[in-house]
Every structure is written in structure tokens, then in C-alpha cells.
Design a protein around this motif. Sequence first.
Motif, PDB file in Angstrom:
ATOM      1  N   UNK A  96       0.814  -1.229   0.000  1.00 39.76           N
ATOM      2  CA  UNK A  96       0.000   0.000   0.000  1.00 39.76           C
ATOM      3  C   UNK A  96       0.843   1.273   0.000  1.00 39.76           C
ATOM      4  N   UNK A  97       1.971   1.246   0.713  1.00 42.70           N
ATOM      5  CA  UNK A  97       2.826   2.432   0.754  1.00 42.70           C
ATOM      6  C   UNK A  97       3.439   2.711  -0.611  1.00 42.70           C
ATOM      7  N   UNK A  98       4.111   1.705  -1.196  1.00 44.99           N
ATOM      8  CA  UNK A  98       4.848   1.925  -2.446  1.00 44.99           C
ATOM      9  C   UNK A  98       3.900   2.117  -3.630  1.00 44.99           C
ATOM     10  N   UNK A  99       3.022   1.165  -3.828  1.00 44.15           N
ATOM     11  CA  UNK A  99       2.127   1.219  -4.980  1.00 44.15           C
ATOM     12  C   UNK A  99       1.137   2.374  -4.867  1.00 44.15           C
ATOM     13  N   UNK A 100       0.604   2.583  -3.654  1.00 39.14           N
ATOM     14  CA  UNK A 100      -0.330   3.690  -3.460  1.00 39.14           C
ATOM     15  C   UNK A 100       0.315   5.030  -3.734  1.00 39.14           C
ATOM     16  N   UNK A 101       1.532   5.232  -3.240  1.00 40.62           N
ATOM     17  CA  UNK A 101       2.248   6.487  -3.479  1.00 40.62           C
ATOM     18  C   UNK A 101       2.517   6.695  -4.960  1.00 40.62           C
ATOM     19  N   UNK A 102       2.956   5.638  -5.637  1.00 41.17           N
ATOM     20  CA  UNK A 102       3.310   5.726  -7.049  1.00 41.17           C
ATOM     21  C   UNK A 102       2.095   6.069  -7.897  1.00 41.17           C
ATOM     22  N   UNK A 103       0.987   5.385  -7.683  1.00 40.46           N
ATOM     23  CA  UNK A 103      -0.211   5.618  -8.477  1.00 40.46           C
ATOM     24  C   UNK A 103      -0.827   6.990  -8.174  1.00 40.46           C
ATOM     25  N   UNK A 104      -0.799   7.404  -6.913  1.00 41.60           N
ATOM     26  CA  UNK A 104      -1.352   8.706  -6.546  1.00 41.60           C
ATOM     27  C   UNK A 104      -0.579   9.842  -7.206  1.00 41.60           C
ATOM     28  N   UNK A 105       0.757   9.748  -7.170  1.00 41.53           N
ATOM     29  CA  UNK A 105       1.576  10.783  -7.809  1.00 41.53           C
ATOM     30  C   UNK A 105       1.346  10.809  -9.316  1.00 41.53           C
ATOM     31  N   UNK A 106       1.289   9.618  -9.930  1.00 41.56           N
ATOM     32  CA  UNK A 106       1.065   9.560 -11.370  1.00 41.56           C
ATOM     33  C   UNK A 106      -0.258  10.183 -11.769  1.00 41.56           C
ATOM     34  N   UNK A 107      -1.294   9.934 -10.973  1.00 40.23           N
ATOM     35  CA  UNK A 107      -2.610  10.506 -11.256  1.00 40.23           C
ATOM     36  C   UNK A 107      -2.599  12.025 -11.121  1.00 40.23           C
ATOM     37  N   UNK A 108      -1.997  12.529 -10.062  1.00 39.87           N
ATOM     38  CA  UNK A 108      -1.977  13.968  -9.821  1.00 39.87           C
ATOM     39  C   UNK A 108      -1.154  14.700 -10.871  1.00 39.87           C
ATOM     40  N   UNK A 109      -0.109  14.051 -11.380  1.00 44.02           N
ATOM     41  CA  UNK A 109       0.754  14.694 -12.378  1.00 44.02           C
ATOM     42  C   UNK A 109       0.291  14.454 -13.816  1.00 44.02           C
ATOM     43  N   UNK A 110      -0.796  13.708 -13.989  1.00 50.89           N
ATOM     44  CA  UNK A 110      -1.303  13.445 -15.316  1.00 50.89           C
ATOM     45  C   UNK A 110      -0.446  12.498 -16.124  1.00 50.89           C
ATOM     46  N   UNK A 111       0.375  11.699 -15.476  1.00 50.10           N
ATOM     47  CA  UNK A 111       1.280  10.784 -16.179  1.00 50.10           C
ATOM     48  C   UNK A 111       0.934   9.318 -15.949  1.00 50.10           C
ATOM     49  N   UNK A 112      -0.207   9.070 -15.321  1.00 47.47           N
ATOM     50  CA  UNK A 112      -0.541   7.698 -14.961  1.00 47.47           C
ATOM     51  C   UNK A 112      -0.718   6.823 -16.204  1.00 47.47           C
ATOM     52  N   UNK A 113      -1.325   7.352 -17.260  1.00 55.28           N
ATOM     53  CA  UNK A 113      -1.539   6.560 -18.472  1.00 55.28           C
ATOM     54  C   UNK A 113      -0.205   6.151 -19.091  1.00 55.28           C
ATOM     55  N   UNK A 114       0.747   7.073 -19.137  1.00 54.18           N
ATOM     56  CA  UNK A 114       2.071   6.752 -19.681  1.00 54.18           C
ATOM     57  C   UNK A 114       2.779   5.724 -18.816  1.00 54.18           C
ATOM     58  N   UNK A 115       2.719   5.904 -17.504  1.00 49.78           N
ATOM     59  CA  UNK A 115       3.353   4.958 -16.580  1.00 49.78           C
ATOM     60  C   UNK A 115       2.733   3.575 -16.700  1.00 49.78           C
ATOM     61  N   UNK A 116       1.413   3.540 -16.865  1.00 48.90           N
ATOM     62  CA  UNK A 116       0.687   2.273 -16.866  1.00 48.90           C
ATOM     63  C   UNK A 116       0.876   1.506 -18.172  1.00 48.90           C
ATOM     64  N   UNK A 117       0.827   2.243 -19.312  1.00 51.20           N
ATOM     65  CA  UNK A 117       0.809   1.564 -20.617  1.00 51.20           C
ATOM     66  C   UNK A 117       2.180   1.466 -21.270  1.00 51.20           C
ATOM     67  N   UNK A 118       3.018   2.510 -21.145  1.00 46.99           N
ATOM     68  CA  UNK A 118       4.295   2.523 -21.851  1.00 46.99           C
ATOM     69  C   UNK A 118       5.474   2.207 -20.937  1.00 46.99           C
ATOM     70  N   UNK A 119       5.475   2.774 -19.743  1.00 43.20           N
ATOM     71  CA  UNK A 119       6.591   2.553 -18.833  1.00 43.20           C
ATOM     72  C   UNK A 119       7.768   3.464 -19.076  1.00 43.20           C
ATOM     73  N   UNK A 120       7.697   4.300 -20.107  1.00 37.97           N
ATOM     74  CA  UNK A 120       8.767   5.265 -20.368  1.00 37.97           C
ATOM     75  C   UNK A 120       8.182   6.422 -21.160  1.00 37.97           C
ATOM     76  N   UNK A 121       8.759   7.612 -21.023  1.00 43.67           N
ATOM     77  CA  UNK A 121       8.225   8.767 -21.747  1.00 43.67           C
ATOM     78  C   UNK A 121       8.498   8.660 -23.242  1.00 43.67           C
ATOM     79  N   UNK A 122       7.744   9.424 -24.028  1.00 41.68           N
ATOM     80  CA  UNK A 122       7.990   9.463 -25.463  1.00 41.68           C
ATOM     81  C   UNK A 122       9.329  10.134 -25.734  1.00 41.68           C
ATOM     82  N   UNK A 123      10.064   9.536 -26.681  1.00 38.17           N
ATOM     83  CA  UNK A 123      11.358  10.109 -27.042  1.00 38.17           C
ATOM     84  C   UNK A 123      11.267  10.605 -28.489  1.00 38.17           C
ATOM     85  N   UNK A 124      11.396  11.898 -28.693  1.00 38.84           N
ATOM     86  CA  UNK A 124      11.182  12.459 -30.015  1.00 38.84           C
ATOM     87  C   UNK A 124      12.246  12.105 -31.035  1.00 38.84           C
TER      88      UNK A 124
END
Length: 517
Positions: A480-508
Motif C-alpha cells: 500500500x505504501x509503495x504502490x499507493x504512493x506511485x499511483x497517486x503521484x502519477x494521477x496527480x501529475x497526469x502521467x498515470x496513463x504513460x506509466x501504466x501503458x508505456x513505462x517510459x516517456x515518449x522520445x522524439x
Amino acid sequence: MDIQRAIHILIIVLSLSPCFGSAGDIVHQDNNTPKRPGCQNNFVLVKVPTRVDGVPEVEYVGVGARFGTTLESKEKHANETRLVLADPPDCCSKPKNKLNREVLLVHRGGCSFTTKANFAEEVNASAILIINYKTELFKMVCEANETDLDIQIPAVMLPQDAGANLENHIKNNSLVLVQLYSPNRPMVDVAEVFLWLMAVGTILCASYWSAWTAREAAIEQDKLLKDASEEFLNTENVSSRGVVDINTKSAFLFVVVASCFLVMLYKLMSFWFLEVLVVLFCIGGVEGLQTCLVSVLSCFRWFQHAGESFVKVPFFGAISYLTLAVCPFCIAFSVVWAVFRRISFAWIGQDILVGTVLLSCAFLYDIFWVFVSKWWFHESVMIVVARGDKSGEDGIPMLLKIPRMFDPWGGYSVIGFGDIILPGLLVAFSLRYDWLAKKNLRTGYFVWAMTAYGLGLLITYVALNLMDGHGQPALLYIVPFTLGTFLTLGKRRGELKTLWTRGEPKRPCPHIQFQPS
């Protein structure tokens, strides 16, 4: 899948063990009746050192009852008193013994615990030792309808084997003297501090190692691709080498296989079976130790040439000269540990040898096999396996363990490898993502994930001490500590979809500039 990887997975599967302290784990709980006046003592472990015909003998461990007076906490304040066998042995009627403040030894059964204690007090006994009919301890409580609970002598239960030994000495007309005292266990032992530092330090180092390796691999790949035609580049699908891809199916399968192995261990736990596990552990330990040593030594220029020069070895393929050089040491280390693993300092060698769906399943796995399994097997399967009951060993060699240095009850504080490895996957992923996304420590995920793991493990040890050393599933608190913190931060920063589906940011573009945090 090669043999080495199979052994590594087996070790992880078998290492999802709860944290526990060994001194209090054999006490079986019985909370069917609530506390009430005269029957409200806390259950405590009791030391029972003995002297037979003037010669010091075995020191036994018992458990104090919910009723009766409390015991001294220091040995120097505990009186050495003669032990007498009750007549009748079950003490369910007034004993025929003529006592002068001796300790009365009685058998369990026939009547309630408080009835025995009342009769013992009536014939002037100073304390009562009750022998259990099993080689385990049992928490003695009061019956629901009992009222005569003003008992002014301490009552202690001993396991069957300890009581039988004492009874045999008395029947042989030996003079048996006993002391009864209950040392206070420290709230925090140095062993728990060391284990916390080892677990957090391992994940910290492994995360940087993983991220640095991914960074170097990506840079090398970009150098190879920078002159290629744009039409052949598909940076959307480029990922770093050495990253483990764990999908939903493999995560569920991992937990199912882990459960099957745990039941197999529980059913087949014996000396010979544990010997097989030791062999597998040593093989995995040799490979893991040589990998670490080669990686560390390769950082020094004196060993770089040996690390980059290879020779073909039958069955194993191309192996560097540096690997060949360190392998004999690794093999010798593992063999020495296997031979001397039962001695007091063997824990040192054992410790050296050592995403989302996966963590969620492991979270449920830990809870199920520590707590829920009691309903089917009448005991905690995870704790029985981790302790190595019925195997003749002090636990399976799939965990980190450190002796409790300032605990008067001794034993070890332990944590399963899986409680480090599985959360470590998420923490290492967070650092790799931060480096790829060029995030600093404040805006990234790694510091938050690392802090959450440390807090989760800390709460695990707090819960362990609050619950009198009963086994706790570490992932119950860590996930709950690790996963909850990670998912909460991703949601608040708008990056949860990238974290969940890709695992890395887009590289131009294929040439990426990394900015380590």
C-alpha cells in the motif's frame, strides 16, 4: 528459460516470507474469553532455568497464564525453588503433597487451568508449572463461567518434552530446583535496524545499478542508430536492454506457482527436502555472487581487459576471463556456507548470497498464506515453512536474517528476499523512468517510491513488535505504501496513463541526452 534463471525464479518464489522474531512464535493463541478482573494478565514468555542435584541443567521456556500473579523480570530477583510432582498428577483435586512454598509440577487436562492453580495455592505452593500434552506452548485463559479467580501464585505452561524431562528427574529422586522469571523484550532490537538498512540499501543500490545499465544501453543504441535513415527508426518501440517485462498473465502465474511451491514445502518439509533447497540456493548464490563481483571489478581499469575478453566454454558458451577468475571463489564461498550453515555466524554468508499486478497479487499472497491459511491447515503455512518446522533446520535459506543482539530471548529477525525483490522492481522502474524523462529528485518518482518502501518496512517491524512477535506479512504494509504512493503521484501529475501503458516517456529522436538526478 535457462537453468540459472529458473533457479533465480524458484528462489524468489520461495522467499516471500513474513518478518518475525523467533522467540515468541511457538506460542499458540487462544482469545476465546475476554479479559476480566483476576484474569487480565498479558501473555508473557517465561524462562525456567533448572538445577538437578546441584548441577545446572537445561533452561526451558514457558508461557505465563492470563491469571495469577506476575513474575520477576530479572533473574537475580527470582528465587531458586524446589520442584515437586503433584499427587494426583493432574491436580484436579486437592493434592496430597505437604508443601512449604515449593513449585508444583502438574499435567494439563481433566479440569480447568484455574482449578489446578487454586488447588496448588491451597496446599501452599509458590507457583504452578503445567505440562502441555503437545510439544508446543498454549496460552492459558479462564473459563467463561469461572468466578474464583483471586489466584495469588504465578501459573506457567511448559511444552510436553520439557515437562517430561523434569518429571523423570523427580521420579529418579533427584533434587530439582527451578527459577521463574520473565525478562522484558526490548521494543526495538539492533537486528531490526540492520535489516531495515540492508533492505533499503539493497533496493537503493539495485535501482541505481539498473537505471545506469539501462542508460548506458540506450546511449549505445542511439549511437548505432543516429546515422540510420529516418524511415527505419521506430523509437516508439525502443526500450532498454535488461528490463524485465512482466505482464498481467505472468504476474498472476507467478503467484499461482508461488502458492503451489509453498504448499509443496509445507507438505514435504523434511531434512532431505531442505537439503535439496540448500543445493539450489547455493547454485543461485554462486551465479548471483559472481555477477555482482564481475560488475564491481569491471569498474576498475585493472580488470576491464579481463572483463571484455572472452573464452568459449562447453555448455556455458562465451564467458569472460574475469568471470572464470572469480567463479572458484564464489563456489568456495557457497560450499563453505552450506557446510557450516548451522553455526551461529552462518547468517552472514546467507545474507551475502542473497510492477503493479505483481505487487497486488503478492500483497494478497502474503495475507492469504500468513493469516487465511490457518482456516484450512490449522496453522500459518507461511510461518511454518519460514521457520523450517519438522525439517531439523532453523528456517529455509531464502531470507535475510540477523541475530537479535539485545533480546534476552535470542532468536533472529528475518525478512524474505521476495519482500525486497518485488517492491524493488517498482522502485527501480521509478528511477529508470525519472532518468528517461529527465526529472530531478523533487519532480520525479524515485525518492517518493524509495521513501514509501522504507516507511512500509518500518511499519512492518512496528506491527511485529506490537503483536508480540507473531509473524507478519511484510507486503501487507509495503505494497500500500509503495504502490499507493506511485499511483497517486502519477494521477496527480497526469502521467498515470504513460506509466501504466508505456513505462517510459515518449522520445522524439533517437539521440537522447540523459540527465541523472
